[in-house]
Scaffold this motif. Structure first.
Motif, PDB file in Angstrom:
ATOM      1  N   LYS A  71      -4.865  17.919  -3.994  1.00 36.58           N
ATOM      2  CA  LYS A  71      -4.351  19.237  -4.357  1.00 36.58           C
ATOM      3  C   LYS A  71      -5.269  20.371  -3.914  1.00 36.58           C
ATOM      4  CE  LYS A  71      -1.542  17.980  -8.398  1.00 36.58           C
ATOM      5  NZ  LYS A  71      -1.437  18.050  -9.886  1.00 36.58           N
ATOM      6  N   SER A  72      -6.562  20.078  -3.823  1.00 37.64           N
ATOM      7  CA  SER A  72      -7.536  21.145  -3.581  1.00 37.64           C
ATOM      8  C   SER A  72      -7.914  21.334  -2.110  1.00 37.64           C
ATOM      9  CB  SER A  72      -8.804  20.897  -4.405  1.00 37.64           C
ATOM     10  OG  SER A  72      -9.419  19.680  -4.035  1.00 37.64           O
ATOM     11  N   THR A  73      -7.393  20.477  -1.216  1.00 40.51           N
ATOM     12  CA  THR A  73      -7.694  20.608   0.214  1.00 40.51           C
ATOM     13  C   THR A  73      -6.426  20.427   1.052  1.00 40.51           C
ATOM     14  OG1 THR A  73      -8.077  18.276   0.803  1.00 40.51           O
ATOM     15  CG2 THR A  73      -9.911  19.451  -0.234  1.00 40.51           C
ATOM     16  N   ASN A  74      -6.552  20.776   2.321  1.00 34.59           N
ATOM     17  CA  ASN A  74      -5.478  20.533   3.288  1.00 34.59           C
ATOM     18  C   ASN A  74      -5.824  19.365   4.207  1.00 34.59           C
ATOM     19  OD1 ASN A  74      -3.664  22.728   2.575  1.00 34.59           O
ATOM     20  ND2 ASN A  74      -5.243  24.095   3.376  1.00 34.59           N
ATOM     21  N   LEU A  75      -6.813  18.584   3.811  1.00 34.96           N
ATOM     22  CA  LEU A  75      -7.237  17.446   4.617  1.00 34.96           C
ATOM     23  C   LEU A  75      -6.152  16.375   4.668  1.00 34.96           C
ATOM     24  CD1 LEU A  75     -10.847  17.150   3.195  1.00 34.96           C
ATOM     25  CD2 LEU A  75     -10.287  17.714   5.565  1.00 34.96           C
ATOM     26  N   LYS A  76      -6.069  15.702   5.815  1.00 37.36           N
ATOM     27  CA  LYS A  76      -5.236  14.500   5.903  1.00 37.36           C
ATOM     28  C   LYS A  76      -6.057  13.367   5.286  1.00 37.36           C
ATOM     29  CE  LYS A  76      -4.573  15.187  10.367  1.00 37.36           C
ATOM     30  NZ  LYS A  76      -4.113  14.993  11.769  1.00 37.36           N
ATOM     31  N   GLU A  86       4.221  -1.767  -2.437  1.00 37.04           N
ATOM     32  CA  GLU A  86       4.887  -0.524  -2.021  1.00 37.04           C
ATOM     33  C   GLU A  86       4.838   0.544  -3.114  1.00 37.04           C
ATOM     34  OE1 GLU A  86       8.883   0.904   0.387  1.00 37.04           O
ATOM     35  OE2 GLU A  86       8.896  -1.044  -0.638  1.00 37.04           O
ATOM     36  N   ASN A  87       4.907   0.139  -4.364  1.00 38.63           N
ATOM     37  CA  ASN A  87       4.841   1.113  -5.458  1.00 38.63           C
ATOM     38  C   ASN A  87       3.521   1.873  -5.451  1.00 38.63           C
ATOM     39  OD1 ASN A  87       7.398   0.659  -6.524  1.00 38.63           O
ATOM     40  ND2 ASN A  87       6.702  -1.030  -7.821  1.00 38.63           N
ATOM     41  N   ASP A  88       2.438   1.137  -5.174  1.00 35.77           N
ATOM     42  CA  ASP A  88       1.125   1.792  -5.079  1.00 35.77           C
ATOM     43  C   ASP A  88       1.125   2.825  -3.956  1.00 35.77           C
ATOM     44  OD1 ASP A  88       0.169   0.171  -7.117  1.00 35.77           O
ATOM     45  OD2 ASP A  88      -0.667  -1.327  -5.753  1.00 35.77           O
ATOM     46  N   ILE A  89       1.729   2.445  -2.832  1.00 38.33           N
ATOM     47  CA  ILE A  89       1.789   3.349  -1.683  1.00 38.33           C
ATOM     48  C   ILE A  89       2.593   4.599  -2.018  1.00 38.33           C
ATOM     49  CG2 ILE A  89       2.770   3.619   0.640  1.00 38.33           C
ATOM     50  CD1 ILE A  89       1.945   0.713   1.180  1.00 38.33           C
ATOM     51  N   LYS A  90       3.721   4.412  -2.670  1.00 35.07           N
ATOM     52  CA  LYS A  90       4.580   5.553  -3.008  1.00 35.07           C
ATOM     53  C   LYS A  90       3.884   6.541  -3.924  1.00 35.07           C
ATOM     54  CE  LYS A  90       9.136   3.444  -2.328  1.00 35.07           C
ATOM     55  NZ  LYS A  90      10.366   2.939  -3.001  1.00 35.07           N
ATOM     56  N   LYS A  91       3.089   6.035  -4.856  1.00 36.18           N
ATOM     57  CA  LYS A  91       2.355   6.921  -5.770  1.00 36.18           C
ATOM     58  C   LYS A  91       1.397   7.818  -4.981  1.00 36.18           C
ATOM     59  CE  LYS A  91       2.517   3.797  -9.748  1.00 36.18           C
ATOM     60  NZ  LYS A  91       1.730   2.833 -10.569  1.00 36.18           N
ATOM     61  N   TYR A  92       0.709   7.213  -4.021  1.00 43.57           N
ATOM     62  CA  TYR A  92      -0.215   8.006  -3.199  1.00 43.57           C
ATOM     63  C   TYR A  92       0.537   8.912  -2.234  1.00 43.57           C
ATOM     64  CZ  TYR A  92      -4.415   5.577  -4.812  1.00 43.57           C
ATOM     65  OH  TYR A  92      -5.448   5.101  -5.585  1.00 43.57           O
ATOM     66  N   GLN A  93       1.654   8.426  -1.723  1.00 44.08           N
ATOM     67  CA  GLN A  93       2.448   9.242  -0.800  1.00 44.08           C
ATOM     68  C   GLN A  93       2.926  10.518  -1.499  1.00 44.08           C
ATOM     69  OE1 GLN A  93       6.400   7.846   0.488  1.00 44.08           O
ATOM     70  NE2 GLN A  93       5.721   8.132   2.601  1.00 44.08           N
ATOM     71  N   ASN A  94       3.255  10.395  -2.777  1.00 41.44           N
ATOM     72  CA  ASN A  94       3.697  11.560  -3.547  1.00 41.44           C
ATOM     73  C   ASN A  94       2.596  12.611  -3.693  1.00 41.44           C
ATOM     74  OD1 ASN A  94       6.280  10.546  -3.914  1.00 41.44           O
ATOM     75  ND2 ASN A  94       5.803   9.581  -5.879  1.00 41.44           N
ATOM     76  N   LEU A  95       1.352  12.192  -3.518  1.00 42.17           N
ATOM     77  CA  LEU A  95       0.223  13.131  -3.554  1.00 42.17           C
ATOM     78  C   LEU A  95       0.011  13.801  -2.197  1.00 42.17           C
ATOM     79  CD1 LEU A  95      -2.553  11.158  -5.516  1.00 42.17           C
ATOM     80  CD2 LEU A  95      -0.768  12.651  -6.413  1.00 42.17           C
ATOM     81  N   GLY A  96       0.671  13.258  -1.163  1.00 40.03           N
ATOM     82  CA  GLY A  96       0.484  13.782   0.181  1.00 40.03           C
ATOM     83  C   GLY A  96      -0.465  12.961   1.036  1.00 40.03           C
ATOM     84  N   VAL A  97      -0.879  11.804   0.520  1.00 38.78           N
ATOM     85  CA  VAL A  97      -1.752  10.913   1.302  1.00 38.78           C
ATOM     86  C   VAL A  97      -1.011  10.474   2.574  1.00 38.78           C
ATOM     87  CG1 VAL A  97      -2.872   8.646   1.322  1.00 38.78           C
ATOM     88  CG2 VAL A  97      -3.078  10.131  -0.679  1.00 38.78           C
ATOM     89  N   LYS A  98      -1.725  10.486   3.703  1.00 38.71           N
ATOM     90  CA  LYS A  98      -1.097  10.239   5.004  1.00 38.71           C
ATOM     91  C   LYS A  98      -1.199   8.792   5.480  1.00 38.71           C
ATOM     92  CE  LYS A  98      -0.088  14.585   5.503  1.00 38.71           C
ATOM     93  NZ  LYS A  98       1.299  15.022   5.251  1.00 38.71           N
ATOM     94  N   ARG A  99      -2.277   8.100   5.109  1.00 40.68           N
ATOM     95  CA  ARG A  99      -2.451   6.723   5.606  1.00 40.68           C
ATOM     96  C   ARG A  99      -2.985   5.862   4.467  1.00 40.68           C
ATOM     97  NH1 ARG A  99      -4.802   7.016  11.188  1.00 40.68           N
ATOM     98  NH2 ARG A  99      -6.796   7.432  10.181  1.00 40.68           N
TER      99      ARG A  99
END
Length: 237
Positions: A71-76, A86-99
């Motif tokens: 939330k505090s940066t624009n970093l990828k 996949e559920n773990d991935i989706k939780k992070y994806q919802n935060l904007g995590v790219k990889r």
């Protein structure tokens, strides 16, 4: 070449380990989001985050801290440690995590990893102790060689391989560039070297190896052996 500053999380703090031993954890920041903002100011585009507690427990432990960083940066951001499905991935994806970095899962469930890579940007983490893949926070060493695991993912949709020579990790003894190059050749994937970066000369030498796509910098920065602003200027040249 991509430069990825690293934040390893233990008990909510940014720490570094030596050779993956949790008992060697040294705290470098009690506010990881401030640290991430500093990396962004230096010129970083990517940030490498590992939930160390999560890697051992097989589940996200420092999720709230990672959420704050996102939330505090624009970093990828790429995240590893405790991602098992996949559920773990989706939780992070919802935060904007790219990889999303899969280590234990990439070894224990190859079919799942390949299927996930068709949908998400997956990086396979290949961490080697004496040439063999270590999992569960590096606590367990398998009978599969790092090069064999790299070969298994050659014809997959995996986005990247992140390879670590555990004997070098956190030791400031110089990155194992030959290991990273061999992983790249076996996998045919863009390969990110990790573990042991000593100083800017390591970066200069890695730049000369076409097969190596990126490098993760951790302890060398935290201990004052490398100036990240200089590194990002070097990469731009």
């Amino acid at each position: 070449m991509e430069i990825l500053p690293a934040i390893d999380l233990k008990d909510g703090f940014a720490v570094r380990l030596s050779k993956g031993d949790m008992n060697t954890a040294k705290i470098y920041s009690k506010n990881p989001s401030d640290l991430a903002k500093k990396f962004e100011d230096f010129g970083a585009k990517w940030l490498h985050i590992v939930d160390l507690d999560g890697a051992f427990k097989g589940m996200a432990v420092n999720f709230k801290v990672i959420e704050e960083i996102a939330k505090s940066t624009n970093l990828k951001i790429e995240v590893g440690g405790g991602i098992r499905d996949e559920n773990d991935i989706k939780k992070y994806q919802n935060l904007g995590v790219k990889r999303f970095i899969l280590g234990s899962t990439a070894l224990n469930d190859i079919e799942l990893t390949k299927n996930l890579a068709k949908v998400y940007k997956i990086a396979v983490g290949i961490d080697a102790r004496d040439g063999f893949v270590a999992v569960q926070g590096w606590a367990d060493v398998s009978k599969i060689s790092a090069l064999e695991l790299a070969r298994i993912y050659k014809d997959s949709d995996v986005d990247a391989i992140i390879c670590t020579d555990i004997s070098k990790d956190g030791m400031l003894s110089g990155v194992n560039s030959e290991f990273a190059k061999n992983i790249a050749l076996k996998s045919g994937k863009k390969t990110i070297a990790s573990g042991g970066v000593k100083d800017i000369n390591d970066i200069i030498n890695l730049q000369k190896i076409d097969e190596i796509y990126g490098v993760i910098i951790g302890k060398a920065y935290y201990e004052g052996h490398i100036n990240l602003q200089e590194v990002f200027k070097l990469i731009e040249i």
